[in-house]
Design a protein around this motif. Structure first.
Motif, short mmCIF file in Angstrom:
data_model
loop_
_atom_site.label_atom_id
_atom_site.label_comp_id
_atom_site.label_asym_id
_atom_site.label_seq_id
_atom_site.Cartn_x
_atom_site.Cartn_y
_atom_site.Cartn_z
N SER A 194 0.83 -1.20 0.00
CA SER A 194 0.00 0.00 0.00
C SER A 194 0.86 1.25 0.00
N LEU A 195 2.00 1.17 0.69
CA LEU A 195 2.91 2.31 0.68
C LEU A 195 3.44 2.56 -0.73
N VAL A 196 3.85 1.48 -1.39
CA VAL A 196 4.39 1.63 -2.74
C VAL A 196 3.32 2.14 -3.69
N ASN A 197 2.09 1.61 -3.52
CA ASN A 197 1.01 2.03 -4.40
C ASN A 197 0.65 3.51 -4.22
N SER A 198 0.97 4.03 -3.04
CA SER A 198 0.60 5.42 -2.77
C SER A 198 1.62 6.41 -3.33
N ILE A 199 2.72 5.93 -3.88
CA ILE A 199 3.71 6.85 -4.44
C ILE A 199 3.10 7.51 -5.67
N PRO A 200 3.10 8.83 -5.71
CA PRO A 200 2.47 9.50 -6.87
C PRO A 200 3.34 9.41 -8.10
N LYS A 201 2.69 9.66 -9.25
CA LYS A 201 3.43 9.70 -10.50
C LYS A 201 4.23 11.00 -10.57
N VAL A 202 5.43 10.92 -11.12
CA VAL A 202 6.24 12.12 -11.34
C VAL A 202 6.28 12.34 -12.85
N GLY A 203 5.50 13.31 -13.30
CA GLY A 203 5.40 13.51 -14.75
C GLY A 203 4.72 12.31 -15.37
N ASN A 204 5.36 11.72 -16.34
CA ASN A 204 4.82 10.52 -16.98
C ASN A 204 5.41 9.26 -16.40
N THR A 205 6.24 9.41 -15.38
CA THR A 205 6.92 8.25 -14.81
C THR A 205 6.10 7.67 -13.67
N ASP A 206 5.82 6.37 -13.77
CA ASP A 206 5.08 5.68 -12.72
C ASP A 206 6.10 5.19 -11.69
N VAL A 207 6.35 6.03 -10.70
CA VAL A 207 7.37 5.72 -9.69
C VAL A 207 6.98 4.48 -8.91
N SER A 208 5.67 4.32 -8.70
CA SER A 208 5.20 3.17 -7.94
C SER A 208 5.62 1.86 -8.61
N SER A 209 5.47 1.80 -9.94
CA SER A 209 5.85 0.57 -10.66
C SER A 209 7.34 0.33 -10.55
N TRP A 210 8.09 1.43 -10.66
CA TRP A 210 9.55 1.27 -10.56
C TRP A 210 9.94 0.81 -9.15
N ALA A 211 9.27 1.36 -8.15
CA ALA A 211 9.57 0.95 -6.77
C ALA A 211 9.25 -0.52 -6.57
N LYS A 212 8.11 -0.95 -7.15
CA LYS A 212 7.76 -2.38 -7.05
C LYS A 212 8.80 -3.24 -7.74
N PHE A 213 9.26 -2.75 -8.90
CA PHE A 213 10.27 -3.51 -9.63
C PHE A 213 11.55 -3.63 -8.82
N VAL A 214 11.98 -2.52 -8.23
CA VAL A 214 13.22 -2.56 -7.43
C VAL A 214 13.05 -3.47 -6.23
N ALA A 215 11.86 -3.37 -5.59
CA ALA A 215 11.61 -4.23 -4.43
C ALA A 215 11.62 -5.70 -4.84
#
Lengths: 257, 760
Positions: B649-670
């Motif tokens: 839920s924490l990762v899902n709550s990360i907002p998008k920065v411009g067109n970049t889906d930070v949440s997806s990247w964070a999930k990928f890194v995790a």
């Protein structure tokens, strides 16, 4: 007879995960046995059947582990302990039988002695392979203890052997601690007398009081263990000597402690 | 000795040839159906064809054979002389290669001066003239240049080189280093050189011919029926485009030239300049244009004016002219040449339309009148197709043949009509590595439409490309070369249809020369013949022809790889390599692992409960070890649950920065992080009584009330892994006797095995 391993492997390593599993199963059964035996309330007295089952299971698991993986020392050490418990059980049963039927011949001592001798063999094996750590010290002490508990009058030479073993045991300091803590504890103890250190933490460690987890506490705990072992060795030594005196009819009532 | 025809024809003869050629063209057109344009000769061509006038020539400049090593020391002097000699040798061989190997129709070779004749000794004549011919070239304190040789020796040396040319027409103009200090009064030196050069070529031809005649009868005796008499290959026809000898002899009455040529008067300057394929060739003697101080300038100005006047008078309306000279009328700084900068401030020069103070670095030093004459009355004329010079020595290759990009706007014909050839000699470039030098010659093709120029729109195109002197062979790029190269590559690949197409593309081009057309035609016919063969038209044979070898090689490669794979498996190399990688990459398992969600292998198997019990069993093991004071083992073993929902839920709550889906990247890194840590995958199956592993009894559906079937079997597995490396895996089964207790025992067994790996 002392068996030496080909290479100096860690005394607490296991050959396979299966060996660890058998050891843990044996240890678990052993602890269940002890927990059952520790019951003192009248409403919930120790369950004999459960105790027998657990000690049998502990013995079975550890015996299998020692048989399958003879290089693993920890199961062997605990197997010796379990054998000692089984011997004591046999002694208790024999005493119970004797109390119930005072005129019947004594038959339990020989069974108990077999367990004691087997336990002594396991401890001797463990001590021979354990190097210079605390496991060796405890194994030697336990070996002396089980030898001292032999009942047969003809086993006097085992008592003598137990005394020799006790004489061989050198008091250890801090060997139970990890290397880093050991170095710090030695440094700390260099500036404080052992008596002061133990006195400072007397009662605190057992109670888990505040300030009982630092390096000084660890050093004090290790020193207390060491002191306790030294006292146990002294007591066992005295016990064997008294027993020997009683056997030789040299003991007078006034000399009893 | 046979005499070759001169390139310059008299007008009478020209007219005769004109009539004959016209008649030939008419007949040829009638017979051939006008499928091709005939080659023009001497300005005669059909106006219907696109390629009626074409001149291809090579321009050599600055050979500096006889004054090499001016700024060198010790061995460097002779080294430079040998270097320059080899460059001229290379120019001869490369020009021959262009003709013989590349079939280029090279009409003539022009050498735009600077042989270094200023460092030659003039011969002592029987009737000694009263002028001083000494020209000390070696400056005080300098070791170079090379020792001077006689002008006759110099001429003999050049004759030897030119006789090796397969191009039989050579034009010359003098350079400033061919005159003593660039002094116009030393022009007789150049005229003597040309005289001796022609004489040497003729003499060497005679000697060669006599040698052949002498050897022929002996061989003829041996095989009487076969005549082995052959003519000696003729030397080149050398023409001095400045006609210095004629001028000095007839106009200036130079004493040395009068004495030297008293028995062989030179031919007078022809009324019409040499004409090659309809394009007229002019020479401009600029050898003394650049060495003027104030005194010299006044002395040479009339001569320069006369030179311009003569040149201007030769340019007739309706004809096309190429002008060859040594010093080009461009600014020296434009092409980055430092050593040739004039140090005479304020001298009006040509080469730019800018004020005079900007022209102090020009090659020419002219007053404003002369400058105007050159620019407006000669260079600006549409009849002048191009002016070709040399003289400069810059090592910037991009400066040649025509890169005046730094010229100021409005430079006009200066930037469009003038071309500069790189030097052959090493001169100022001797300290540079070979690949950094700019030495070589120009290969030039001039094409145009129509025989008679009527307007600037009928203008000619000049294609000029430098060929660099290098140890490696080089080839100039000409129109159609790329198509020929493509076609030949396709031929080598056996792709005859592609080859035919490329040849046809080359033939369709209007700009290719006759030799290229000839090569393309031969190649096209050959390719079409191949395409008519049976194997080309058979699909299978064609495929085998095109792909047979690659398919065979690929099959052999695959077979070899399979063999290699089998061998490696046989010697257990993969297992060994995996072990090595594991040792190097995978960290030691110390009892800390993440338990992934247990897989439910059969319906209603309590997988969630089983996973929780594994975790609980791990904690129980830890507690029991602590109870025994075995803290060495207990302190680091931990079985962890997988990432909790709070993290998700924490990762899902990360907002998008411009067109970049930070949440997806964070999930990928995790996920990446979790992949490369110790983890346990597990699974649980519940089997009904009397059913085999992996099957379920159709008559006894699994209970769905949460209880386990009595008499059934629990089967579980666990895999301990790091990344994709499996350390160990276990499968354990137990009969179901007492419901949950059996599940706990099974979970504890697996937990003990997992944690046991930490103590192995």
């Amino acid at each position: 007879m002392v068996h030496m391993t080909v290479f100096n492997r860690s005394v607490r390593r296991f050959t396979t995960a299966e060996s660890f599993r058998l050891f843990m199963e044996g240890l678990r059964a052993f602890q269940i046995h002890e927990a059952e035996g520790s019951k003192h309330s009248e409403g919930d007295p120790p369950n004999r059947a459960a105790m027998v089952a657990s000690i049998d299971r502990a013995s079975g698991c550890l015996s299998e582990c020692v048989g399958e993986y003879p290089n693993d020392l920890l199961p062997r050490y605990y197997f010796g302990i379990v054998l000692g418990l089984q011997a004591q059980t046999e002694q208790s049963l024999a005493l119970e039988s004797q109390l119930d039927q005072p005129n019947s011949p004594q038959t339990g001592n020989s069974a108990a002695d077999k367990f004691f001798l087997e336990a002594a063999t396991q401890f001797e094996d463990t001590a021979g392979r354990a190097g210079r750590g605390d496991l060796r010290v405890y194994a030697l002490y336990n070996q002396a203890q089980v030898l001292a508990k032999l009942n047969d009058v003809g086993n006097q030479h085992y008592w003598d052997q137990a005394l020799q073993i006790l004489n061989r045991i050198k008091p250890f300091r801090f060997t139970g601690l990890p290397l880093s803590k050991r170095i710090l504890a030695r440094t700390y103890a260099f500036f404080r007398s052992e008596e002061q250190l133990v006195a400072e933490f007397a009662g605190k460690i057992a109670d888990g009081s505040e300030g009982a987890t630092g390096i000084a506490a660890s050093a004090a705990s290790a020193l207390a263990d060491s002191k306790a072992l030294e006292l146990q060795i002294e007591m066992l030594d005295g016990f064997i000597k008294l027993r020997n005196a009683a056997r030789n009819k040299d003991l007078r009532l006034g000399e009893l402690p | 000795m046979r005499k070759r025809k001169r390139g310059c024809l008299s007008s009478t003869r020209h007219n005769t040839l004109l009539k004959v050629a016209t008649l030939q063209v008419v007949i040829l057109l009638g017979l051939s159906g006008c499928t091709g344009a005939p080659r023009s000769t001497n300005g005669l061509a059909s106006t219907t064809g696109p390629d009626t006038r074409r001149v291809t020539f090579v321009q050599w400049s600055n050979p500096h054979l006889f004054d090499a090593g001016s700024d060198r020391h010790a061995e460097g002097i002779i080294e430079e002389a040998l270097d320059n000699q080899s460059a001229l040798n290379w120019a001869v061989l490369e020009t021959n290669r262009l003709v013989t190997a590349e079939h280029r129709a090279i009409d003539f070779v022009v050498i735009t001066g600077d042989f270094g004749l200023a460092n030659t000794k003039l011969s002592t004549l029987a009737d000694p003239p009263s002028k001083n011919c000494d020209c000390p070239k070696r400056k005080p304190g300098h070791e170079g240049p090379i020792d001077p040789m006689s002008v006759e020796q110099a001429a003999a040396q050049v004759a030897e080189e030119l006789r090796g040319l397969v191009v039989k027409r050579v034009f010359l103009v003098p350079g400033d280093d061919d005159l003593c200090h660039g002094d116009k009064n030393d022009m007789h030196r150049w005229a003597e050189f040309v005289y001796f050069l022609k004489k040497e070529i003729a003499d060497q031809n005679a000697i060669r011919e006599a040698s052949l005649k002498q050897s022929a009868p002996q061989k003829a005796n041996q095989k009487a029926q076969i005549s082995l008499q052959v003519d000696a290959p003729a030397g080149p026809d050398v023409v001095d485009l400045t006609y210095s000898a004629s001028s000095l002899y007839y106009d200036l009455k130079d004493s040395r030239i009068l004495s030297l040529l008293k028995d062989h008067p030179p031919e007078a300057r022809p009324n019409e300049p040499p004409t090659i394929n309809g394009i007229r060739i002019l020479g401009l003697n600029s050898a003394y244009f650049g060495h003027a101080n104030d005194h010299q300038k006044q002395a040479t100005a009339p001569a320069i004016a006369a030179e311009f006047e003569s040149l201007k008078n030769q340019i007739k309306p309706g004809f096309s002219y190429l002008i060859f000279t040594h010093i080009p009328g461009v600014n020296a700084t434009v092409i980055g040449n430092k050593s040739k900068l004039r140090q005479i401030a304020g001298q009006p020069t040509v080469g730019s339309s800018e004020p005079e103070e900007d022209n102090q670095n020009s090659g020419w030093v002219l007053d404003s009148n002369l400058k105007k004459t050159w620019q407006s009355e000669i260079l600006a004329k549409t009849e002048v197709v191009g002016v070709f010079g040399g003289h400069f020595q810059t090592a910037k290759r991009e400066s040649y043949p025509q890169n005046f990009e730094t010229s100021k706007p409005g430079a006009g014909p200066t930037a469009t009509k003038q071309w500069v050839s790189p030097p052959l000699a090493v001169e100022d470039q001797w300290s540079l590595p070979p690949e950094k030098t700019a030495r070589g010659f120009l290969l030039v093709t001039v094409t145009g439409n129509g025989v008679v120029r009527v307007s600037p729109q009928d203008g000619e195109n000049v294609a000029s490309s430098p060929i660099w002197f290098s140890a490696s062979d080089q080839k100039a790029v000409m129109t159609g070369d790329d198509k020929l190269a493509e076609a030949r590559a396709s031929e080598l690949d056996g792709k005859w249809s592609d080859a035919a197409k490329s040849y046809k593309d080359a033939l369709d081009s209007n700009a290719i020369d006759s030799r290229t057309r000839e090569s393309a035609l031969v190649g096209y016919v050959h390719a079409r013949n191949e395409m008519r063969s049976w194997w080309w038209n058979s699909t299978l044979a064609n495929w085998l022809y095109m792909h047979g070898v690659p398919a065979l090689v690929t099959s052999a490669l695959v077979f070899g790889l399979l063999l290699l794979y089998g061998f490696l498996r046989w010697v257990r190399a993969f297992g060994f390599a995996t072990k090595i990688i594991q040792i190097l990459v995978v960290p030691r398992f110390r009892g800390r692992a993440v338990i992934a969600k247990t897989a439910q292998m059969t319906p209603n198997a309590p997988s969630d409960e089983f996973g929780a019990q594994i975790l609980a069993a791990g904690e129980e093991i830890r507690t029991r070890l602590l109870q025994e004071q075995e803290s060495w083992a207990a302190r680091h073993i931990t079985l962890l649950a997988p990432a909790s929902s709070s993290f998700n839920s924490l990762v899902n709550s990360i907002p998008k920065v411009g067109n970049t889906d930070v949440s997806s990247w964070a999930k990928f890194v995790a996920a990446l992080f979790q992949t490369f840590q110790w983890s346990v995958d597990s699974g649980l199956a519940v089997f009904q009584p009397n059913s085999c592993v992996g099957t379920t009894s159709p008559t006894a559906p699994p209970p769905n009330n949460g209880t386990l079937p009595q008499g059934g079997e629990l089967s579980a597995y666990a895999v301990l892994q790091w990344g994709w490396f499996v350390k160990n895996s276990w499968r354990r089964s137990t009969g179901i006797v007492s419901d949950r207790a059996d599940l706990r025992d099974l979970a504890r067994t697996l937990a003990e095995l997992i944690l046991g790996e930490a103590f192995v």
